[in-house]
Design an enzyme around this catalytic site. Structure first.
Site, PDB file in Angstrom:
ATOM      1  N   ASP A 185     -21.595 -31.829  10.081  1.00  0.00           N
ATOM      2  CA  ASP A 185     -21.740 -31.335   8.712  1.00  0.00           C
ATOM      3  C   ASP A 185     -20.581 -31.718   7.796  1.00  0.00           C
ATOM      4  O   ASP A 185     -20.664 -31.558   6.588  1.00  0.00           O
ATOM      5  CB  ASP A 185     -21.883 -29.810   8.709  1.00  0.00           C
ATOM      6  CG  ASP A 185     -20.564 -29.101   9.028  1.00  0.00           C
ATOM      7  OD1 ASP A 185     -19.787 -29.649   9.846  1.00  0.00           O
ATOM      8  OD2 ASP A 185     -20.311 -28.037   8.461  1.00  0.00           O
TER       9      ASP A 185
ATOM     10  N   ASP B 165     -20.495 -31.885  16.537  1.00  0.00           N
ATOM     11  CA  ASP B 165     -19.228 -31.469  15.954  1.00  0.00           C
ATOM     12  C   ASP B 165     -19.110 -29.964  16.210  1.00  0.00           C
ATOM     13  O   ASP B 165     -20.117 -29.297  16.458  1.00  0.00           O
ATOM     14  CB  ASP B 165     -19.235 -31.785  14.453  1.00  0.00           C
ATOM     15  CG  ASP B 165     -18.005 -31.267  13.747  1.00  0.00           C
ATOM     16  OD1 ASP B 165     -16.895 -31.474  14.279  1.00  0.00           O
ATOM     17  OD2 ASP B 165     -18.153 -30.640  12.684  1.00  0.00           O
TER      18      ASP B 165
ATOM     19  N   ASP C   9     -17.540 -36.507   9.511  1.00  0.00           N
ATOM     20  CA  ASP C   9     -18.589 -36.849  10.474  1.00  0.00           C
ATOM     21  C   ASP C   9     -19.454 -38.008   9.984  1.00  0.00           C
ATOM     22  O   ASP C   9     -20.241 -38.569  10.762  1.00  0.00           O
ATOM     23  CB  ASP C   9     -19.507 -35.640  10.732  1.00  0.00           C
ATOM     24  CG  ASP C   9     -18.783 -34.497  11.420  1.00  0.00           C
ATOM     25  OD1 ASP C   9     -17.951 -34.792  12.296  1.00  0.00           O
ATOM     26  OD2 ASP C   9     -19.036 -33.335  11.081  1.00  0.00           O
TER      27      ASP C   9
END
Length: 749
Positions: free
Chosen positions: A635, A436, A639
């Protein structure tokens, strides 16, 4: 766990091999209300999850195990108490096996000397028979005293129709003693060449087996060192502030809302918040960073961290069982009780291994009876005893658990929490790493750089509207806008009908107006004109700012430009992964231009941008469908599904609770260097396990044929049972020593 599930810890005294585990697991799972069972063979402990935990349920469970032949006891759920209880039991076992070895070894040496003195004295007189009968009785008591542990366990196993490795030991030594006693009592039944005593062999073998168990017990206690280090971070006492003054109390008596004084050099007792004072706090146990973090009024502090300089007054926000440290300890303990798939395969082998060894020993004796030289009965005895002793599968049972437990502890010391052993094994095979962007590759601390207004009113008016609309959002960009508004002392307006647009933005009613705060793509999709913002958007992209568009009642009124600095170690981590031939991917909802610019700057192989949260999952699946082992690092709450879908989900320690709960690995710090450490630890652990298994299998594959007499036709060599016992000990030492090397392993980063 939901409220109906209870976690319990059980110690089982006679659980010494994988065959024991298989039987106990089947027995426990047959009890109603048991939901889950995890075994830790090295610690002889069981983690139970059940729907009940009352006294009647526990007593019934202990009774069932007792009827199955095992003594067990429950542990307190407090981590420190559990560790102390387990450690005491391991220390007692270590001392028991050490004592048994010394008794056995001394007595065996005495019998060996007697054997050499009487080597040429045949049993032709009654007096000689009486002397050797007395020696035989003394020998029985000697090797029974030194081997009582094995005899008792073997008897219990037979009574409950179980075959364990204790039976191999007892059979091997018992046959040698029984042969010698029969020779003393009925010498005429044995040829003259077969009249050789094995009293010293039975005692010496038992002594060396006890030595092997002592080494194993010592290794077990050493593997718990990393867990002990975590437990020791929790102080035993702290200073309570009351209206009448201060006093020392036990940490376990802390209650929510208590005011506590933490002096320089003391550890924070529980998770809390600073209400007065300022100091630097060493949070290396959580973050891995040795540089102290400055704490002042309003800042959170974590249990186990070290107050370095000034005094702090904190208010307790949790009790000892609810701190981040206690959760870490709990996670490490549970991970130590898990098994990788390679261990499950070995366990299946061990279940049939012992019966097969007994059959091999009997078959070998039969072959010697048919084709062996005289005295056949003597050779049959030696072969049978030697095969039973040398094939004891101690080394095979130790091969994987020792490596796993040492690695789990080593990882925890580095701030890497691995949920189970399978994850450690899978991490060795990663060939795609998906990241990410926000909070993972970047700092996750976005800041507002500029606000563009396309209406007559000033930028503060735009900021006030956006602030009022975004106040209920958990997105990092929303928090950046709100923090910026607070710094600029912007007042909140009344808002309602807040709606999250799932990664594209939000909408809300502010003072009767519909406020839309969303990405440029979403505005284009909704065909909201951006003609007034072309210059502003281009300026944002030139500066690597993320443009957030703002509309009132469907009309563009402004742009909020936000930037998020790239982490200083991101580029180095990506470069190292590529050197390892791991395909790197950035998967982000940010715009193409910003994502591509950051991706190229970091050297990422594949950049996938403008992805909605629910679509991230599909990209992970596509990589997996192509046969890849995928690690996802993230995080944010959005996600979580991708972390669950990936082969290895890695959550950054600064992430949300949902993200961490969904991950296979949790990093207690925000540094991507830990991703490289995970891969290094996984590779060295799997290599260590393979080395151990190779050594254990090679030992048995080579040792059993030699013990059976395979070398005798060619070289005239037959292995002595005593040397079989020594070889068994050496195999355990080899496995323990190799696994212990992991404690001293240092990563390159």
């Amino acid at each position: 766990m939901n409220e109906k599930n209870y976690v319990m810890h059980l110690f089982i005294h006679e659980m010494t091999c994988s065959a024991c585990v298989a039987g106990i697991e089947k027995t426990i799972l047959s009890i109603p209300k048991i939901k889950k069972v995890q075994f830790n063979l090295l610690e002889q402990s069981v983690l139970l999850v059940a729907e009940k935990n009352d006294k009647h349920f526990k007593d019934n469970l202990l009774l069932v195990l007792k009827n199955f032949g095992y003594q067990a006891e429950f542990f307190d759920n407090d981590s420190a108490i559990i560790f102390k209880q387990k450690n005491q039991i391991l220390q007692d076992q270590k001392q028991l096996h050490k004592r048994n070895f010394l008794i056995g070894f001394i007595m065996a040496m005495m019998f060996m000397i007697l054997g050499y003195l009487n080597e040429y004295i045949l049993l032709k007189t009654t007096q000689v028979q009486i002397v050797w009968s007395i020696i035989g009785v003394i020998c029985f008591f000697s090797f029974f005293i030194s081997g009582k542990y094995f005899f008792v366990n073997a008897f219990r196993s037979l009574m409950h129709q179980r075959i364990t490795m204790d039976i191999l030991i007892v059979l091997g030594t018992g046959i040698a003693w029984l042969y010698s006693m029969l020779l003393v009592i009925f010498p005429s039944l044995f040829p003259e060449k077969a009249q050789h005593f094995y009293f010293e062999a039975s005692v010496m073998i038992m002594a060396f087996v006890s030595l092997g168990r002592y080494i194993e017990a010592k290794a077990k206690s050493q593997t718990s060192r990393s867990l002990k280090n975590l437990i020791d971070l929790q102080p035993k006492h702290t200073t309570l502030i009351t209206p009448k003054g201060v006093r020392r109390i036990l940490v376990r008596k802390i209650k929510l809302g208590m005011s506590l004084l933490v002096k320089p050099g003391e550890r924070i007792p529980v998770d809390g918040e600073v209400i007065s004072g300022c100091s630097y706090v060493d949070e290396s146990m959580l973050t891995g960073e040795s540089i102290g973090i400055y704490k002042k009024t309003g800042n959170p502090v974590s249990a186990g961290t070290l107050n370095q300089s000034g005094s702090l007054t904190i208010i307790a926000r949790s009790m000892t069982t609810g701190t981040a440290l206690s959760k870490i300890i709990q996670l490490v303990r549970q991970a130590r009780s898990t098994k990788p798939s390679i261990t499950k395969f070995v366990d299946k082998i061990l279940v049939v291994f012992i019966p097969v060894v007994i059959l091999v020993a009997l078959f070998s004796a039969f072959i010697w009876y048919l084709f062996g030289p005289e005295p056949k009965i003597s050779y049959m005895l030696v072969v049978t005893s030697t095969v039973l002793i040398i094939a004891c599968p101690c080394a095979l049972g130790l091969a994987t658990p020792l490596s796993i437990i040492v690695s789990m502890g080593k990882s925890a010391e580095m701030g890497i929490l691995i949920k189970d052993a399978d994850t450690l094994q899978s991490a060795n095979k990663i060939n795609v790493a998906v990241f990410d962007k926000t909070g993972t590759l970047t700092e996750g601390k976005p800041n507002v750089q500029h606000i563009y207004s396309f209406i007559a009113k000033n930028t503060n008016h735009i900021l006030q509207l956006v602030y009022s609309a975004e106040q209920y959002s958990e997105h990092p960009l929303a928090k950046a806008i709100c923090n910026y508004a607070v710094l600029n002392k912007i007042d909140l307006l009344q808002s309602s009908n807040f709606k999250n647009l799932e990664g594209r933005g939000i909408t809300a009613e502010v003072n009767g107006k519909t406020i839309l705060v969303a990405s440029i793509n979403y505005f284009e999709k909704k065909k909201i004109s951006l003609s007034n913002a072309i210059v502003a958007i281009r300026e944002c992209f030139d500066n690597l700012w993320t443009p957030i568009a703002v509309a009132i009642n469907g009309k563009l009124v402004g742009i909020v430009a936000i930037s998020d600095a790239i982490k200083r170690d991101s580029a180095a981590v990506i470069h190292s992964l590529k050197k390892r031939h791991i395909h790197t991917v950035m998967l982000t909802g940010d715009s193409n231009i910003v994502a591509n610019s950051i991706g190229k700057q970091l050297g990422i192989d594949e950049i996938i941008s403008e992805v909605l949260p629910n679509k991230k999952l599909e990209y992970i699946k596509k990589f997996q469908e192509n046969g890849n082992i995928v690690a996802m690092v993230g995080d944010g709450i959005n996600d979580a599904p991708s972390l669950v879908q990936s082969d290895i989900g890695i959550a950054m320690g600064n992430g949300s609770d949902i993200t961490i709960a969904s991950a296979d690995i949790t990093l207690l710090n925000s540094s991507l260097i830990s991703v490289l450490r995970i891969i290094e630890i996984a590779k060295v652990t799997v290599k260590n396990i393979k080395q151990n298994l190779f050594a254990a299998f090679f030992y048995n594959i080579l040792g059993i044929p030699i013990a059976a007499g395979a070398l005798y036709p060619i070289f005239g060599f037959l292995l002595n049972p005593i040397f079989a016992g020594i070889a068994m000990v050496l195999s355990s030492i080899t496995i323990v020593s190799n696994a212990s090397r992991l404690r001293f392993f240092k990563t390159k980063f």
